[in-house]
Design an enzyme around this catalytic site. Structure first.
Site, PDB file in Angstrom:
ATOM      1  NE  ARG A 184      67.034  13.278  -8.995  1.00  0.00           N
ATOM      2  CZ  ARG A 184      66.355  13.049  -7.886  1.00  0.00           C
ATOM      3  NH1 ARG A 184      65.851  14.076  -7.192  1.00  0.00           N
ATOM      4  NH2 ARG A 184      66.169  11.820  -7.434  1.00  0.00           N
TER       5      ARG A 184
ATOM      6  CG  HIS B 124      62.486  12.469 -11.248  1.00  0.00           C
ATOM      7  ND1 HIS B 124      62.455  11.790 -10.048  1.00  0.00           N
ATOM      8  CD2 HIS B 124      63.747  12.307 -11.725  1.00  0.00           C
ATOM      9  CE1 HIS B 124      63.633  11.242  -9.809  1.00  0.00           C
ATOM     10  NE2 HIS B 124      64.438  11.555 -10.807  1.00  0.00           N
TER      11      HIS B 124
ATOM     12  CB  VAL C 281      55.756   9.739 -14.489  1.00  0.00           C
ATOM     13  CG1 VAL C 281      54.472   9.101 -13.988  1.00  0.00           C
ATOM     14  CG2 VAL C 281      56.942   9.261 -13.643  1.00  0.00           C
TER      15      VAL C 281
ATOM     16  CG  ASN D 294      59.420  11.841  -7.666  1.00  0.00           C
ATOM     17  OD1 ASN D 294      60.466  11.851  -8.314  1.00  0.00           O
ATOM     18  ND2 ASN D 294      58.241  11.611  -8.214  1.00  0.00           N
TER      19      ASN D 294
ATOM     20  CG  HIS E  14      73.556  11.505 -13.541  1.00  0.00           C
ATOM     21  ND1 HIS E  14      72.920  10.970 -14.635  1.00  0.00           N
ATOM     22  CD2 HIS E  14      72.724  11.330 -12.486  1.00  0.00           C
ATOM     23  CE1 HIS E  14      71.744  10.485 -14.259  1.00  0.00           C
ATOM     24  NE2 HIS E  14      71.599  10.683 -12.969  1.00  0.00           N
TER      25      HIS E  14
END
Length: 299
Positions: free
Chosen positions: A67, A71, A75, A99, A198
């Protein structure tokens, strides 16, 4: 049984591989799987050993490292910007809504970086460490391995605003999810494959409490069991497992979860249930096999 070479999953993997190969040639031609073979030949083995140790100490850490990479990549690309702390002139991404008090694994990356620096100072980027650690975490949790292309350069700046706006929220509906992933160059099929991530890890009650108390598109027995851990009016740090039967093993059974209305988030459940074209994709896309490969090869 279908032959190994003619199975739908292998055909799909081949087609996706061709597309990703072309994309990589256009945008990341400088990356190479042997980037550190002469400058830091023990880098990959060092990363793998540290990840295995971290996952052995806490199985949940494998999901956290995967994860963390997602993340970071969502970005402004896989540049390690998520690792940067705030400075007098810059607010980092760690305090972004998706976050803050959520993304984990920073200390593992710090440990790996320290170990690698002792071998070959100033050679291996943090961005590459995060990418390789994500792959090794998937392997440690029973998923597949793949070749990680290396040679990323670390960002010297971060974007709090981009982290807040780019990372998909767990409350997004189908349209919002397709838009969010399309903005990063992903198709709906690739988005479904990525959803396989997930099937591992845990989730904070505060992030899905509304769903288990207020939504109807959820298995009632499943919702009741979650309410026992997640009180309605009291903030809690309880973190139930995504899949209680196999919480730390990457599987391809997310389609069963969604069809059984046992998804924690609106993101995981509502954007799949009742959407035939997406459910069909879930049946042919081996999420446990393709999700990390698509993510790590795309950037």
């Amino acid at each position: 049984m279908a032959s190994e070479t003619c199975s739908p999953s292998n055909k799909l993997r081949f087609l996706l591989g061709m597309v990703l190969f072309l994309l990589m040639n256009m945008t990341t031609a400088q990356l190479s799987s042997t980037f550190y073979s002469t400058t830091c030949p023990k880098a990959l083995a060092t990363i793998k050993s540290a990840v295995n140790s971290a996952v052995s100490n806490e199985a949940r850490m494998g999901a956290s490292l995967l994860r963390l990479h997602f993340h970071d990549c969502f970005v402004n690309g896989c540049d390690g910007s998520i690792l940067l702390d705030d400075t007098a002139n810059m607010t980092g991404e760690k305090t972004a809504v998706p976050n803050s008090n959520s993304v984990r694994g920073f200390e593992v990356i710090d440990t790996i970086k320290s170990q690698v620096e002792s071998l070959c100072p100033g050679v291996v980027s943090c961005a590459d460490i995060v990418a390789v650690a994500a792959r090794d975490s998937v392997v440690a949790l029973g998923g597949p391995s793949w070749t990680v292309l290396l040679g990323r350069r670390d960002s010297t700046t971060a974007s709090l605003s981009a982290a807040n706006s780019n990372i998909p929220a767990p409350t997004l509906n189908l349209s919002g999810l397709i838009t969010a992933f399309s903005n990063k160059g992903f198709t709906a099929k690739e988005m479904v494959a990525l959803s396989g991530s997930h099937t591992i890890g845990q989730a904070r009650c505060t992030t899905f409490r509304t769903r288990i108390y207020n939504e109807t598109n959820i298995d009632s027995t499943f919702a009741t069991s979650l309410r026992a851990n997640c009180q309605a009016l009291v903030e809690t740090t309880a973190c139930p497992h995504w899949i209680p039967q196999a919480p730390h093993h990457l599987t391809m059974h997310i389609s069963r979860i969604c069809r059984g209305r046992k998804g924690y988030y609106t993101l995981i459940n509502n954007y799949l249930v009742g959407v035939p074209q997406i459910l069909r994709l879930m049946l042919i896309v081996p999420t446990w096999d393709l999700s990390p490969q698509i993510l790590l090869m795309r950037w």
